[in-house]
Design a protein around this motif. Structure first.
Motif, PDB file in Angstrom:
ATOM      1  N   ILE A  26      29.600  69.539  36.303  1.00 57.64           N
ATOM      2  CA  ILE A  26      29.850  69.205  37.710  1.00 57.64           C
ATOM      3  C   ILE A  26      31.162  68.452  37.846  1.00 57.64           C
ATOM      4  CG2 ILE A  26      29.038  67.814  39.651  1.00 57.64           C
ATOM      5  CD1 ILE A  26      26.180  68.520  38.755  1.00 57.64           C
ATOM      6  N   TRP A  27      31.359  67.453  36.975  1.00 53.56           N
ATOM      7  CA  TRP A  27      32.600  66.680  37.050  1.00 53.56           C
ATOM      8  C   TRP A  27      33.818  67.514  36.675  1.00 53.56           C
ATOM      9  CZ3 TRP A  27      33.652  62.694  39.802  1.00 53.56           C
ATOM     10  CH2 TRP A  27      32.617  61.864  40.220  1.00 53.56           C
ATOM     11  N   ALA A  28      33.662  68.444  35.763  1.00 52.84           N
ATOM     12  CA  ALA A  28      34.782  69.327  35.401  1.00 52.84           C
ATOM     13  C   ALA A  28      35.202  70.175  36.598  1.00 52.84           C
ATOM     14  CB  ALA A  28      34.382  70.218  34.230  1.00 52.84           C
ATOM     15  N   ILE A  29      34.230  70.679  37.357  1.00 48.81           N
ATOM     16  CA  ILE A  29      34.534  71.478  38.547  1.00 48.81           C
ATOM     17  C   ILE A  29      35.204  70.605  39.603  1.00 48.81           C
ATOM     18  CG2 ILE A  29      33.509  72.785  40.455  1.00 48.81           C
ATOM     19  CD1 ILE A  29      31.343  73.683  38.416  1.00 48.81           C
ATOM     20  N   LEU A  34      39.017  71.142  41.110  1.00 48.70           N
ATOM     21  CA  LEU A  34      39.274  71.354  42.538  1.00 48.70           C
ATOM     22  C   LEU A  34      40.223  70.292  43.094  1.00 48.70           C
ATOM     23  CD1 LEU A  34      35.695  72.341  43.749  1.00 48.70           C
ATOM     24  CD2 LEU A  34      37.694  73.822  43.596  1.00 48.70           C
ATOM     25  N   GLN A  35      40.090  69.054  42.621  1.00 51.16           N
ATOM     26  CA  GLN A  35      40.998  67.990  43.074  1.00 51.16           C
ATOM     27  C   GLN A  35      42.421  68.253  42.621  1.00 51.16           C
ATOM     28  OE1 GLN A  35      39.263  64.398  41.554  1.00 51.16           O
ATOM     29  NE2 GLN A  35      37.990  64.090  43.372  1.00 51.16           N
ATOM     30  N   LEU A  36      42.601  68.664  41.364  1.00 50.15           N
ATOM     31  CA  LEU A  36      43.940  68.928  40.847  1.00 50.15           C
ATOM     32  C   LEU A  36      44.591  70.126  41.531  1.00 50.15           C
ATOM     33  CD1 LEU A  36      43.403  68.325  37.024  1.00 50.15           C
ATOM     34  CD2 LEU A  36      44.566  66.842  38.668  1.00 50.15           C
ATOM     35  N   SER A  37      43.774  71.064  41.982  1.00 47.52           N
ATOM     36  CA  SER A  37      44.301  72.245  42.665  1.00 47.52           C
ATOM     37  C   SER A  37      44.547  71.991  44.145  1.00 47.52           C
ATOM     38  CB  SER A  37      43.322  73.409  42.533  1.00 47.52           C
ATOM     39  OG  SER A  37      43.112  73.718  41.188  1.00 47.52           O
ATOM     40  N   ARG A  84      39.020  71.721  50.954  1.00 46.47           N
ATOM     41  CA  ARG A  84      37.888  72.368  51.610  1.00 46.47           C
ATOM     42  C   ARG A  84      36.844  72.803  50.583  1.00 46.47           C
ATOM     43  NH1 ARG A  84      36.723  77.696  52.316  1.00 46.47           N
ATOM     44  NH2 ARG A  84      35.362  78.221  54.032  1.00 46.47           N
ATOM     45  N   ASP A  85      37.298  73.436  49.504  1.00 41.87           N
ATOM     46  CA  ASP A  85      36.370  73.886  48.471  1.00 41.87           C
ATOM     47  C   ASP A  85      35.671  72.705  47.805  1.00 41.87           C
ATOM     48  OD1 ASP A  85      37.119  76.456  49.046  1.00 41.87           O
ATOM     49  OD2 ASP A  85      38.463  76.667  47.324  1.00 41.87           O
ATOM     50  N   LEU A  86      36.395  71.615  47.607  1.00 46.57           N
ATOM     51  CA  LEU A  86      35.805  70.415  47.018  1.00 46.57           C
ATOM     52  C   LEU A  86      34.735  69.838  47.943  1.00 46.57           C
ATOM     53  CD1 LEU A  86      35.730  68.252  44.810  1.00 46.57           C
ATOM     54  CD2 LEU A  86      37.580  67.088  46.015  1.00 46.57           C
ATOM     55  N   ALA A  87      35.001  69.809  49.231  1.00 43.47           N
ATOM     56  CA  ALA A  87      34.028  69.288  50.191  1.00 43.47           C
ATOM     57  C   ALA A  87      32.770  70.152  50.213  1.00 43.47           C
ATOM     58  CB  ALA A  87      34.652  69.223  51.581  1.00 43.47           C
ATOM     59  N   ILE A  88      32.941  71.462  50.188  1.00 46.17           N
ATOM     60  CA  ILE A  88      31.791  72.378  50.185  1.00 46.17           C
ATOM     61  C   ILE A  88      31.006  72.228  48.884  1.00 46.17           C
ATOM     62  CG2 ILE A  88      31.114  74.810  50.162  1.00 46.17           C
ATOM     63  CD1 ILE A  88      33.478  75.317  52.068  1.00 46.17           C
ATOM     64  N   PHE A  89      31.701  72.100  47.772  1.00 38.54           N
ATOM     65  CA  PHE A  89      31.034  71.924  46.475  1.00 38.54           C
ATOM     66  C   PHE A  89      30.229  70.618  46.467  1.00 38.54           C
ATOM     67  CE2 PHE A  89      31.013  70.332  42.079  1.00 38.54           C
ATOM     68  CZ  PHE A  89      30.325  71.377  41.478  1.00 38.54           C
ATOM     69  N   ASN A  90      30.843  69.535  46.943  1.00 37.93           N
ATOM     70  CA  ASN A  90      30.144  68.241  46.986  1.00 37.93           C
ATOM     71  C   ASN A  90      28.919  68.292  47.899  1.00 37.93           C
ATOM     72  OD1 ASN A  90      31.775  66.896  45.157  1.00 37.93           O
ATOM     73  ND2 ASN A  90      33.225  66.269  46.748  1.00 37.93           N
ATOM     74  N   LEU A  91      29.047  68.989  49.008  1.00 39.74           N
ATOM     75  CA  LEU A  91      27.930  69.130  49.925  1.00 39.74           C
ATOM     76  C   LEU A  91      26.788  69.901  49.257  1.00 39.74           C
ATOM     77  CD1 LEU A  91      26.815  68.772  52.817  1.00 39.74           C
ATOM     78  CD2 LEU A  91      27.832  70.968  53.349  1.00 39.74           C
ATOM     79  N   ALA A  92      27.128  70.953  48.560  1.00 36.50           N
ATOM     80  CA  ALA A  92      26.106  71.762  47.879  1.00 36.50           C
ATOM     81  C   ALA A  92      25.404  70.949  46.794  1.00 36.50           C
ATOM     82  CB  ALA A  92      26.739  73.010  47.289  1.00 36.50           C
TER      83      ALA A  92
END
Length: 57
Positions: A31-34, A38-41, A45-53
């Motif tokens: 999870i932390w690797a993902i 996403l933060q480095l990229s 938006r994708d990070l927010a959706i991932f965190n929400l999921a």
């Protein structure tokens, strides 16, 4: 009316012999690797959706 059954002896189901149940959950390290990727990229938006999921499960 005559009905004929079409037999296809060579046909194999796509999931024959494969595990079709629930997949194992993500490990904390994965999870932390993902999240870091996403933060480095700069994919906010994708990070927010991932965190929400992750938070909703």
């Amino acid at each position: 009316m005559e009905t004929t059954a079409i037999n296809t002896p060579g046909r194999v189901p796509w999931n024959k012999g494969k595990f079709t149940g629930q997949k194992p959950s993500l490990k904390l390290k994965e999870i932390w690797a993902i999240r870091i990727r996403l933060q480095l990229s700069a994919l906010t938006r994708d990070l927010a959706i991932f965190n929400l999921a992750i938070d909703s499960s």
